[in-house]
Design an enzyme around this catalytic site. Structure first.
Site, PDB file in Angstrom:
ATOM      1  N   LYS A  23      70.034 -47.015  18.742  1.00 12.13           N
ATOM      2  CA  LYS A  23      71.193 -47.148  19.626  1.00 12.13           C
ATOM      3  C   LYS A  23      71.059 -46.264  20.861  1.00 12.13           C
ATOM      4  O   LYS A  23      71.253 -46.721  21.998  1.00 12.13           O
ATOM      5  CB  LYS A  23      72.467 -46.786  18.862  1.00 12.13           C
ATOM      6  N   ASN A  24      70.751 -44.980  20.675  1.00 10.28           N
ATOM      7  CA  ASN A  24      70.742 -44.046  21.791  1.00 10.28           C
ATOM      8  C   ASN A  24      69.656 -44.387  22.812  1.00 10.28           C
ATOM      9  O   ASN A  24      69.851 -44.199  24.016  1.00 10.28           O
ATOM     10  CB  ASN A  24      70.577 -42.614  21.281  1.00 10.28           C
ATOM     11  N   ARG A  98      80.944 -44.182  25.404  1.00  8.38           N
ATOM     12  CA  ARG A  98      80.412 -42.930  25.953  1.00  8.38           C
ATOM     13  C   ARG A  98      79.201 -43.201  26.854  1.00  8.38           C
ATOM     14  O   ARG A  98      79.021 -42.581  27.902  1.00  8.38           O
ATOM     15  CB  ARG A  98      80.016 -42.004  24.796  1.00  8.38           C
ATOM     16  N   ASP A 122      83.157 -41.687  20.592  1.00  9.09           N
ATOM     17  CA  ASP A 122      83.606 -40.922  19.432  1.00  9.09           C
ATOM     18  C   ASP A 122      84.600 -39.833  19.800  1.00  9.09           C
ATOM     19  O   ASP A 122      84.528 -39.226  20.863  1.00  9.09           O
ATOM     20  CB  ASP A 122      82.409 -40.241  18.750  1.00  9.09           C
ATOM     21  N   ASP A 318      73.544 -35.796  14.708  1.00 14.58           N
ATOM     22  CA  ASP A 318      74.083 -37.062  14.209  1.00 14.58           C
ATOM     23  C   ASP A 318      73.872 -37.262  12.716  1.00 14.58           C
ATOM     24  O   ASP A 318      74.476 -38.163  12.124  1.00 14.58           O
ATOM     25  CB  ASP A 318      73.455 -38.239  14.970  1.00 14.58           C
ATOM     26  N   MET A 340      77.476 -28.209  17.696  1.00 17.95           N
ATOM     27  CA  MET A 340      77.689 -28.843  18.995  1.00 17.95           C
ATOM     28  C   MET A 340      79.083 -29.419  19.201  1.00 17.95           C
ATOM     29  O   MET A 340      79.605 -29.413  20.314  1.00 17.95           O
ATOM     30  CB  MET A 340      76.640 -29.933  19.208  1.00 17.95           C
TER      31      MET A 340
END
Length: 435
Positions: A23-24, A98, A122, A318, A340
């Site tokens: 995805k990223n 995002r 998110d 993640d 984070m």
């Protein structure tokens, strides 16, 4: 109409699965197609809500999008409609994503202006845009804030030495995409160096960009006048791979993950082994064999171990939610430290309701005392607060006694492709119910 997942737990998962595309990475390389007027074909695109939304927004913006199948597209950005960026429709769609911030770099580089909306996605804590904006400013952009949007402009982007205040993945990607057209040389120090950023760089190099230092936190980018088209293949999603490792362990099943891109996984196999889970590498496949028990490995001095997130090549944040859930049935104790994002551990209350032994020390730290199957988790009704916590709760439900209902499943769909269908193929008792 929304949906829930009904999960009846206690069944061991067995079988073979191929992970989806990352995805990223997909969000970055799809945004990068704006940098050329020539066709760019991308393969192994995950068929998930966030990525499909970005593709839809590009089409609305005027990019030609040709879908060859569910996982392959050709993009061609000859012209775009800047007026669309000012519409209510764009505001509504961008508020859900995002990754929309990734359009700023390529738009600014090629068209000298961009609009960057406040982040969506998110609800895991503050996710500031300072790294993006300050970096673009150092390359010659100006910005102002109006009505929840940052309006960016430049007469000419110029190369510069940019020391990032944090190794933001999307911030690094945005600056790379802006710098490929900046006049002169740009140095990005303290840059993110995740495999997905490396993939973006390799794709841009094939398009004609001049980038050195790929894979390190020090990138040098020589500006060019024009980029061409290319073909790109997205890596397997490391977060989904880690999720399936966790599912195998928590259901005491056995799963083979094929084509896992093992060399790009960094510390992920090692961290699961730290929880006592066997992770066997066979070629480019990962095998998680059946285990009745898994023992958390203490530090060499005998102290309780800490698993924490850190910029790459450290452990990805993640997967901390998945590690926390998997630890609930381990033998031993572990401290999970999420550095984070200050809201990412707030799903722990659902696990407590399921019978897990967890002490939430503060918004960033939780001590997990493993049950070692002395007790089964119990099924409950719960809501998914974000993508990764949602899958963590799904893993808990798969291992629990009784039936669980997971609401707000749209969060899981943002990052995991057809998760209910793929889990049924592994033997899970799961169904999607429209409500």
């Amino acid at each position: 109409m929304s949906a829930v997942l009904e999960v009846t737990g206690g069944t061991a998962l067995h079988g073979t699965i191929v992970p989806q595309g990352a995805k990223n990475e997909a969000l970055q390389v799809i945004a990068a197609t704006l940098l050329t007027e020539e066709p760019v074909t991308i393969h192994n695109i995950p068929d998930i809500a966030d990525v499909n939304l970005l593709i839809e927004i590009l089409a609305d913006l005027g990019v030609s999008v040709q879908r060859h199948d569910r996982h392959s597209c050709t993009f061609q950005a000859k012209t775009i409609d800047f007026d669309y960026l000012k519409t209510q429709e764009f505001r509504k769609k961008s508020s859900r994503l995002r990754g929309i911030v990734l359009l700023a770099g390529p738009l600014l580089a090629r068209w000298k202006r961009a609009i960057m909306p406040s982040p969506g996605g998110d609800k895991i804590g503050r996710r500031r845009l300072d790294t993006h904006l300050l970096g673009l400013q150092q390359l010659g952009a100006t910005f102002q804030y109006e009505n929840f949007y940052y309006l960016l402009e430049t007469k000419e982007l110029k190369g510069n030495y940019v020391l990032l205040d944090e190794p933001s993945v999307t911030g690094t990607a945005n600056l790379i995409m802006a710098a490929v057209y900046a006049k002169g040389s740009t140095t990005l120090y303290h840059a993110a160096c995740e495999p997905y950023v490396q993939q973006l760089c390799h794709m841009l190099v094939r398009m004609g960009a001049k980038i050195s230092g790929i894979g390190s936190n020090l990138l040098t980018i020589e500006g060019v006048d024009q980029l061409g088209g290319c073909t790109h293949h997205i890596l397997p999603d490391m977060i989904e791979i880690g999720s399936f490792i966790g599912m195998a362990a928590m259901t005491r099943g056995e799963i083979r993950i094929q084509q896992a891109g093992v060399k790009h996984l960094g510390q992920i196999p090692q961290k699961f082994r730290q929880l006592g889970i066997q992770v066997v590498i066979e070629g480019d496949d990962i095998i998680v064999p059946r285990q009745e028990h898994y023992q958390i490995q203490h530090f060499l001095d005998g102290s309780i171990p800490t698993i924490y997130d850190h910029p790459w090549p450290g452990f990805t944040p993640d997967l901390l939610s998945i590690m926390l859930v998997v630890a609930t049935q381990a033998r031993g104790s572990v401290l999970i430290h999420q550095k984070m994002f200050e809201s990412r551990l707030f799903f722990v209350d659902k696990l407590l309701d399921m019978g897990a032994r967890i002490i939430l020390c503060d918004p960033h730290r939780a001590v997990v005392i493993g049950l070692d199957w002395e007790y089964m988790l119990r099924g409950i009704t719960m809501s998914s607060p974000d993508i990764r916590a949602g899958v963590a709760l799904l893993i808990a439900a798969l291992s629990a006694e009784g039936t669980s209902i997971i609401q707000n499943v749209e969060q899981i769909d943002r990052g995991y492709e057809s998760i209910d269908q793929r889990l049924r193929a592994l033997g899970a008792h799961i169904r999607r119910i429209e409500v």
